[in-house]
Design a protein around this motif. Structure first.
Motif, PDB file in Angstrom:
ATOM      1  N   ARG A 148      42.051  12.931  -8.276  1.00 29.98           N
ATOM      2  CA  ARG A 148      42.023  12.133  -7.056  1.00 29.98           C
ATOM      3  C   ARG A 148      42.449  13.000  -5.884  1.00 29.98           C
ATOM      4  NH1 ARG A 148      44.544   6.090  -5.829  1.00 29.98           N
ATOM      5  NH2 ARG A 148      43.704   5.950  -3.703  1.00 29.98           N
ATOM      6  N   LEU A 149      41.668  12.946  -4.819  1.00 29.61           N
ATOM      7  CA  LEU A 149      41.912  13.807  -3.670  1.00 29.61           C
ATOM      8  C   LEU A 149      43.071  13.279  -2.834  1.00 29.61           C
ATOM      9  CD1 LEU A 149      38.224  14.445  -2.560  1.00 29.61           C
ATOM     10  CD2 LEU A 149      39.663  15.848  -4.043  1.00 29.61           C
ATOM     11  N   LEU A 150      43.907  14.197  -2.402  1.00 27.36           N
ATOM     12  CA  LEU A 150      45.040  13.864  -1.548  1.00 27.36           C
ATOM     13  C   LEU A 150      44.798  14.508  -0.186  1.00 27.36           C
ATOM     14  CD1 LEU A 150      47.832  12.473  -1.537  1.00 27.36           C
ATOM     15  CD2 LEU A 150      48.830  14.707  -2.064  1.00 27.36           C
ATOM     16  N   PHE A 151      44.415  13.689   0.777  1.00 25.12           N
ATOM     17  CA  PHE A 151      44.139  14.196   2.115  1.00 25.12           C
ATOM     18  C   PHE A 151      45.439  14.309   2.907  1.00 25.12           C
ATOM     19  CE2 PHE A 151      40.219  12.255   0.678  1.00 25.12           C
ATOM     20  CZ  PHE A 151      39.268  13.201   1.037  1.00 25.12           C
ATOM     21  N   LEU A 152      45.435  15.211   3.879  1.00 24.06           N
ATOM     22  CA  LEU A 152      46.601  15.431   4.725  1.00 24.06           C
ATOM     23  C   LEU A 152      46.297  14.962   6.144  1.00 24.06           C
ATOM     24  CD1 LEU A 152      47.702  18.987   3.526  1.00 24.06           C
ATOM     25  CD2 LEU A 152      48.418  16.755   2.668  1.00 24.06           C
ATOM     26  N   PHE A 153      47.270  14.274   6.756  1.00 20.62           N
ATOM     27  CA  PHE A 153      47.103  13.697   8.083  1.00 20.62           C
ATOM     28  C   PHE A 153      48.151  14.254   9.039  1.00 20.62           C
ATOM     29  CE2 PHE A 153      44.888  10.723   5.521  1.00 20.62           C
ATOM     30  CZ  PHE A 153      44.016  10.024   6.337  1.00 20.62           C
ATOM     31  N   ARG A 154      47.767  14.304  10.297  1.00 15.70           N
ATOM     32  CA  ARG A 154      48.731  14.594  11.359  1.00 15.70           C
ATOM     33  C   ARG A 154      48.440  13.656  12.524  1.00 15.70           C
ATOM     34  NH1 ARG A 154      50.166  17.973  15.923  1.00 15.70           N
ATOM     35  NH2 ARG A 154      52.033  19.227  15.511  1.00 15.70           N
ATOM     36  N   LEU A 155      49.409  12.838  12.882  1.00 19.38           N
ATOM     37  CA  LEU A 155      49.244  11.902  13.987  1.00 19.38           C
ATOM     38  C   LEU A 155      49.382  12.652  15.302  1.00 19.38           C
ATOM     39  CD1 LEU A 155      48.856   8.913  14.754  1.00 19.38           C
ATOM     40  CD2 LEU A 155      51.354   8.701  14.773  1.00 19.38           C
ATOM     41  N   MET A 156      48.382  12.507  16.168  1.00 17.26           N
ATOM     42  CA  MET A 156      48.375  13.200  17.454  1.00 17.26           C
ATOM     43  C   MET A 156      48.660  12.259  18.618  1.00 17.26           C
ATOM     44  SD  MET A 156      47.606  16.450  16.957  1.00 17.26           S
ATOM     45  CE  MET A 156      46.763  17.032  18.432  1.00 17.26           C
ATOM     46  N   ASP A 157      48.103  11.062  18.571  1.00 20.77           N
ATOM     47  CA  ASP A 157      48.240  10.119  19.682  1.00 20.77           C
ATOM     48  C   ASP A 157      48.421   8.721  19.108  1.00 20.77           C
ATOM     49  OD1 ASP A 157      48.144   8.590  21.942  1.00 20.77           O
ATOM     50  OD2 ASP A 157      46.150   9.217  22.592  1.00 20.77           O
ATOM     51  N   SER A 158      49.677   8.339  18.920  1.00 19.17           N
ATOM     52  CA  SER A 158      49.951   7.029  18.335  1.00 19.17           C
ATOM     53  C   SER A 158      49.515   5.897  19.252  1.00 19.17           C
ATOM     54  CB  SER A 158      51.443   6.899  18.021  1.00 19.17           C
ATOM     55  OG  SER A 158      52.214   7.073  19.197  1.00 19.17           O
ATOM     56  N   SER A 159      49.387   6.175  20.554  1.00 21.58           N
ATOM     57  CA  SER A 159      49.023   5.111  21.489  1.00 21.58           C
ATOM     58  C   SER A 159      47.623   4.576  21.202  1.00 21.58           C
ATOM     59  CB  SER A 159      49.103   5.621  22.928  1.00 21.58           C
ATOM     60  OG  SER A 159      48.163   6.655  23.169  1.00 21.58           O
ATOM     61  N   GLN A 160      46.679   5.477  20.839  1.00 20.80           N
ATOM     62  CA  GLN A 160      45.333   5.012  20.486  1.00 20.80           C
ATOM     63  C   GLN A 160      45.374   4.101  19.272  1.00 20.80           C
ATOM     64  OE1 GLN A 160      41.765   7.447  20.362  1.00 20.80           O
ATOM     65  NE2 GLN A 160      42.918   9.165  21.226  1.00 20.80           N
ATOM     66  N   VAL A 161      46.137   4.516  18.266  1.00 24.85           N
ATOM     67  CA  VAL A 161      46.199   3.763  17.021  1.00 24.85           C
ATOM     68  C   VAL A 161      46.852   2.404  17.249  1.00 24.85           C
ATOM     69  CG1 VAL A 161      47.033   3.766  14.650  1.00 24.85           C
ATOM     70  CG2 VAL A 161      46.303   5.916  15.718  1.00 24.85           C
ATOM     71  N   ILE A 162      47.959   2.391  17.999  1.00 22.86           N
ATOM     72  CA  ILE A 162      48.661   1.136  18.267  1.00 22.86           C
ATOM     73  C   ILE A 162      47.766   0.165  19.022  1.00 22.86           C
ATOM     74  CG2 ILE A 162      50.527   0.126  19.651  1.00 22.86           C
ATOM     75  CD1 ILE A 162      52.227   2.556  18.871  1.00 22.86           C
ATOM     76  N   TYR A 163      47.088   0.666  20.043  1.00 25.15           N
ATOM     77  CA  TYR A 163      46.262  -0.220  20.861  1.00 25.15           C
ATOM     78  C   TYR A 163      45.109  -0.809  20.052  1.00 25.15           C
ATOM     79  CZ  TYR A 163      43.303  -1.948  24.604  1.00 25.15           C
ATOM     80  OH  TYR A 163      42.534  -2.742  25.401  1.00 25.15           O
ATOM     81  N   LYS A 164      44.497  -0.003  19.192  1.00 22.79           N
ATOM     82  CA  LYS A 164      43.352  -0.490  18.430  1.00 22.79           C
ATOM     83  C   LYS A 164      43.762  -1.398  17.275  1.00 22.79           C
ATOM     84  CE  LYS A 164      40.158   1.285  20.894  1.00 22.79           C
ATOM     85  NZ  LYS A 164      39.228   0.394  21.639  1.00 22.79           N
ATOM     86  N   THR A 165      45.006  -1.257  16.798  1.00 21.16           N
ATOM     87  CA  THR A 165      45.426  -2.090  15.668  1.00 21.16           C
ATOM     88  C   THR A 165      46.099  -3.383  16.106  1.00 21.16           C
ATOM     89  OG1 THR A 165      47.457  -0.775  15.528  1.00 21.16           O
ATOM     90  CG2 THR A 165      45.649  -0.177  14.050  1.00 21.16           C
ATOM     91  N   ILE A 166      46.918  -3.326  17.183  1.00 21.08           N
ATOM     92  CA  ILE A 166      47.601  -4.563  17.593  1.00 21.08           C
ATOM     93  C   ILE A 166      47.277  -4.968  19.026  1.00 21.08           C
ATOM     94  CG2 ILE A 166      49.480  -4.158  15.985  1.00 21.08           C
ATOM     95  CD1 ILE A 166      51.223  -3.261  18.247  1.00 21.08           C
ATOM     96  N   GLY A 167      46.526  -4.122  19.757  1.00 19.85           N
ATOM     97  CA  GLY A 167      46.013  -4.520  21.062  1.00 19.85           C
ATOM     98  C   GLY A 167      47.034  -4.598  22.175  1.00 19.85           C
ATOM     99  N   SER A 168      48.173  -3.924  22.045  1.00 20.98           N
ATOM    100  CA  SER A 168      49.207  -3.995  23.071  1.00 20.98           C
ATOM    101  C   SER A 168      49.090  -2.813  24.031  1.00 20.98           C
ATOM    102  CB  SER A 168      50.597  -3.995  22.428  1.00 20.98           C
ATOM    103  OG  SER A 168      51.596  -3.880  23.419  1.00 20.98           O
ATOM    104  N   ARG A 169      48.736  -3.090  25.292  1.00 23.35           N
ATOM    105  CA  ARG A 169      48.653  -2.027  26.289  1.00 23.35           C
ATOM    106  C   ARG A 169      50.041  -1.474  26.630  1.00 23.35           C
ATOM    107  NH1 ARG A 169      43.681  -1.672  28.794  1.00 23.35           N
ATOM    108  NH2 ARG A 169      42.238  -3.390  28.368  1.00 23.35           N
ATOM    109  N   LEU A 170      51.053  -2.358  26.649  1.00 23.31           N
ATOM    110  CA  LEU A 170      52.403  -1.911  26.985  1.00 23.31           C
ATOM    111  C   LEU A 170      52.934  -0.953  25.926  1.00 23.31           C
ATOM    112  CD1 LEU A 170      54.850  -2.072  28.833  1.00 23.31           C
ATOM    113  CD2 LEU A 170      55.636  -4.065  27.512  1.00 23.31           C
ATOM    114  N   LEU A 171      52.785  -1.328  24.637  1.00 23.96           N
ATOM    115  CA  LEU A 171      53.237  -0.441  23.569  1.00 23.96           C
ATOM    116  C   LEU A 171      52.456   0.868  23.570  1.00 23.96           C
ATOM    117  CD1 LEU A 171      53.842  -2.796  20.512  1.00 23.96           C
ATOM    118  CD2 LEU A 171      55.539  -1.456  21.766  1.00 23.96           C
TER     119      LEU A 171
END
Length: 367
Positions: A148-171
């Protein structure tokens, strides 16, 4: 050995397995539109000539693809791509088994297993990337490992992820203000002096210098797909449905490493990929230099997340120290298969002995 022509290869009077010919293309495309989503069928159709019909590595005028038919109707298929692999320093032609699909109306009857059995009989050495469905079809027919493949991640811009997942512009705004400067500062503090005399530039394609690099490193890894000028340009320069960025590390007149990048967008979030990389002497310092340059490029492209695959432990440790973390995605497995008894080739079946990146075979061709 490859079975030729349009002869029936196996199965009953109703179900037949036949070799694909280029004259079947329109019928195959109609089948793909039935079994895949519009996006996935469009992708595979756009790749078809490059991947199959006009692939420069084809062993014959016709690519090796098996069609599963019920009477005259295509109800399934599996394709193969020819690749050269270095095993303990010697080159061998193998197959990458790919695009196994059966029409939903005919699943659950063991038909895909019959197609896989025929391909294994015709090609005793090869590998495939499997999901949970294709793994069930292949598992009873293979004695090799499933990793099973184990991919590696690096978060660069949490603001994009937060906005697209919970829709909060302030956060999103606060996250951007807090994390981006901190991450840049961390990158600066962790950057050590890089290899003397090495420069990194963006290039349009791979030239003959990559052949020299390949000859110098080919024996560093027990099993590795041949990475020469011909293959790399076909894979990353001529692919019709994707755009890659190539960064080359040179020292004097020599190419000493490279990295291949890609940016895609999913659900409004930009993803960056370290699709392929190779460095001389397994140098973690040189790899780190290349990856930091890649991070700078992907940050400029506003990638929110970077993902990569590195199977060699010493390279994974370098990535861990650079802020990459392991994460399991939807299950994806690497399955090398060999039915030959030559003792020197048995290392092929051990996935831990492989040098693999996301650019190997068709793993990263599915998006």
């Amino acid at each position: 050995m490859e079975t030729g022509g349009h002869n029936q290869l196996a199965m009953s009077n109703s179900f037949q397995i036949q070799r694909y010919r280029k004259s079947d293309k329109d019928e195959v495309f109609a089948f793909l539109k039935k079994v895949y989503s519009p996006l996935d069928s469009k992708r595979l159709i756009s790749q078809w000539d490059w991947k199959y019909d006009a692939n420069p590595s084809n062993a014959s005028a016709e690519p090796y693809i098996l069609l599963l038919k019920n009477g005259t109707n295509i109800i399934g298929m599996e394709g193969t791509m020819s690749l050269r692999v270095s095993i303990l320093g010697k080159e061998y032609w193998i197959k990458n088994f790919c695009d196994l699909i059966v029409h939903p109306d005919y699943r659950g009857q063991g038909l895909s297993r019959q197609v896989v059995r025929q391909i294994i009989a015709d090609h005793p050495i090869g590998f495939s990337w499997l999901n949970e469905i294709s793994k069930k079809a292949v598992a009873p027919l293979s004695t090799s490992q499933y990793t099973r493949l184990l991919f590696l991640f690096r978060l660069m811009d949490s603001s994009q992820v937060i906005y697209k997942t919970i829709g909060s512009r302030l956060l999103r705004r606060w996250s951007s203000l807090l994390t981006s400067p901190a991450q840049r500062l961390t990158d600066v503090l962790h950057r050590r002096p890089f290899p003397a005399g090495v420069t990194i530039t963006q290039v349009a394609n791979f030239d003959q210098r990559v052949d020299s690099l390949w000859e110098r490193i080919r024996r560093n890894y027990p099993v590795i797909v041949v990475r020469d000028q011909s293959y790399l340009n076909w894979r990353f320069v001529r692919r019709p449905d994707a755009k890659y960025t190539l960064l080359a590390a040179t020292k004097g007149d020599d190419l000493v490493g490279y990295i291949v990048l890609r940016v895609t967008e999913k659900s409004g979030v930009k993803w960056g990929y370290l699709t392929e990389f190779l460095v001389e002497d397994r140098s973690s310092l040189l790899l780190k230099y290349l990856i930091y340059q890649a991070i700078d490029y992907l940050r400029h492209e506003r990638a929110a997340i970077i993902i990569c695959l590195a199977t060699m432990q010493f390279f994974r440790h370098t990535l861990y120290r650079m802020g990459f973390i392991p994460r399991l995605l939807k299950p994806k497995y690497f399955n090398p298969r060999i039915t030959l008894s030559d003792p020197e080739l048995q290392v092929f079946r051990n996935s831990r002995q492989w040098y693999l990146t996301m650019g190997d075979g068709d793993l990263e061709m599915s998006f």
